[in-house]
Scaffold this motif. Sequence first.
Motif, short mmCIF file in Angstrom:
data_model
loop_
_atom_site.label_atom_id
_atom_site.label_comp_id
_atom_site.label_asym_id
_atom_site.label_seq_id
_atom_site.Cartn_x
_atom_site.Cartn_y
_atom_site.Cartn_z
N ASP A 1 -57.97 31.86 -2.25
CA ASP A 1 -58.46 31.57 -3.59
C ASP A 1 -59.92 31.20 -3.51
O ASP A 1 -60.27 30.15 -2.98
CB ASP A 1 -57.63 30.41 -4.18
N PHE A 2 -60.80 32.09 -3.98
CA PHE A 2 -62.23 31.81 -3.86
C PHE A 2 -62.77 31.04 -5.05
O PHE A 2 -63.93 30.68 -5.09
CB PHE A 2 -63.01 33.11 -3.69
N GLY A 3 -61.94 30.79 -6.06
CA GLY A 3 -62.33 29.90 -7.13
C GLY A 3 -63.10 30.57 -8.25
O GLY A 3 -63.61 31.67 -8.13
N GLU A 4 -63.13 29.88 -9.39
CA GLU A 4 -63.93 30.33 -10.52
C GLU A 4 -65.29 29.64 -10.46
O GLU A 4 -65.50 28.72 -9.68
CB GLU A 4 -63.22 29.94 -11.83
N GLU B 1 -57.00 36.71 -2.40
CA GLU B 1 -55.64 36.84 -2.89
C GLU B 1 -55.36 38.28 -3.34
O GLU B 1 -56.16 38.90 -4.03
CB GLU B 1 -55.42 35.89 -4.07
N LYS B 2 -54.23 38.81 -2.91
CA LYS B 2 -53.77 40.16 -3.27
C LYS B 2 -54.78 41.22 -2.85
O LYS B 2 -54.96 42.23 -3.52
CB LYS B 2 -53.51 40.28 -4.77
N SER B 3 -55.47 41.01 -1.71
CA SER B 3 -56.46 41.99 -1.28
C SER B 3 -55.85 42.92 -0.24
O SER B 3 -54.84 42.60 0.41
CB SER B 3 -57.68 41.29 -0.69
N ILE B 4 -56.47 44.09 -0.10
CA ILE B 4 -56.03 45.06 0.91
C ILE B 4 -57.06 45.09 2.02
O ILE B 4 -58.14 44.54 1.90
CB ILE B 4 -55.85 46.46 0.29
#
Lengths: 98, 115, 163
Positions: free
Chosen positions: A31-34, B52-55
């Motif tokens: 999660d790289f954040g907003e 997240e959800k990366s390929i």
Amino acid sequence: MTMRNAAGVIFFAIVAVFFIFSILSLHPFGDFGEEGDKYYLEPKMDDYIIDNAQNETGANNAVTSVVFDYRGFDTLGEATVLFTAVAGVILIFRRLGK
Amino acid sequence: MAFYVPYIAVVALILIGLYAVVFKRNLIKIVIGITFIECGVNLFLITLGYREKSIAPIYTSSPGGIMSLPVPQALTLTSIVIGVAVLALMLSLVVHIYRHYKTLDARKIIGGDEE
Amino acid sequence: MSGMSKIVKTITSIAFPFVMIYGLYVILHGHLTPGGGFQGGAVVASACAMIVVAFGSIWTMKKIKENQLSILESIGAIGFIVFAFLGLIILFDNSGIFFKNVFANSVYLFGQSVEYASTTANINTAGTLPLMNIAVGLKVIAGLFVIVLVMAYASNKIKERGD
């Protein structure tokens, strides 16, 4: 003996506490954040590589284009380390195997 | 808390390796501990580069979507090969030390306390 | 004495070419699929290590000496540096850059260009990257194999001498 073990335990405990507190300040996994979050990250360099690697190097595999093109010096140093290690192993074992 | 599980795995690996390096006296076990620390560092680099959800960042027959970061993966690739080379060098030195001192106990080798 | 039982030797003889071909495939397609010089080299080196385990290090040492493998590794290293220096030798716009990818998007070897987000695999792309993959693959094959071979041979000799 006990002095040495006590010093080891204190060192180990300090390192463990340091690690456990430092992982809590990292961004959550994946999660790289907003924008505005405490741990907000924007990987501009990696996005540039993902977008432009195909045009600039012609390789479909972005990791290979990083290894051999954008960061070729890393690979050069790595090749030097591998060469040195092999030379050291041969140097040590040649005299033993005679 | 579930988001931190990979980091906990990293810390566990590094601490297990550090335990072996600090408290064990057998040189082979110290080498195993150093390898554990190296595995923890590699896992840490890979973990930082995951979105997240990366390929995987490879376009050949890719299903599309966001890609994970390529630079940490490239650095980990370099790090793995360096790890193998350093492991081979360490083990050869351990063999040499054993033939010279007839023991693998680190504290006997440096002539420290014998209790 | 040298090597393991006949079953292990036969299975190794059957499996060796397949592992070898898979490793070479990974090396040659390093710019298209997951893999590259390091990984494919490790696969091929593990195939060679399988030979060492099954047939014994003394038998293997009769077939190939560690000096020849050292020369092979040096060829890989020199090839890698030569491909890096091509960026300094072949000048574009009167400026040379170390590690510049001179063959990419040109008409020469491996020179076809790729559009952004194209998912088709074309092996004739990526400029110097496949050449560097081959050089590094050669280096890793020779390096890892010589480490395994020399270690096994020396420990075998030490055990024979009994000290």
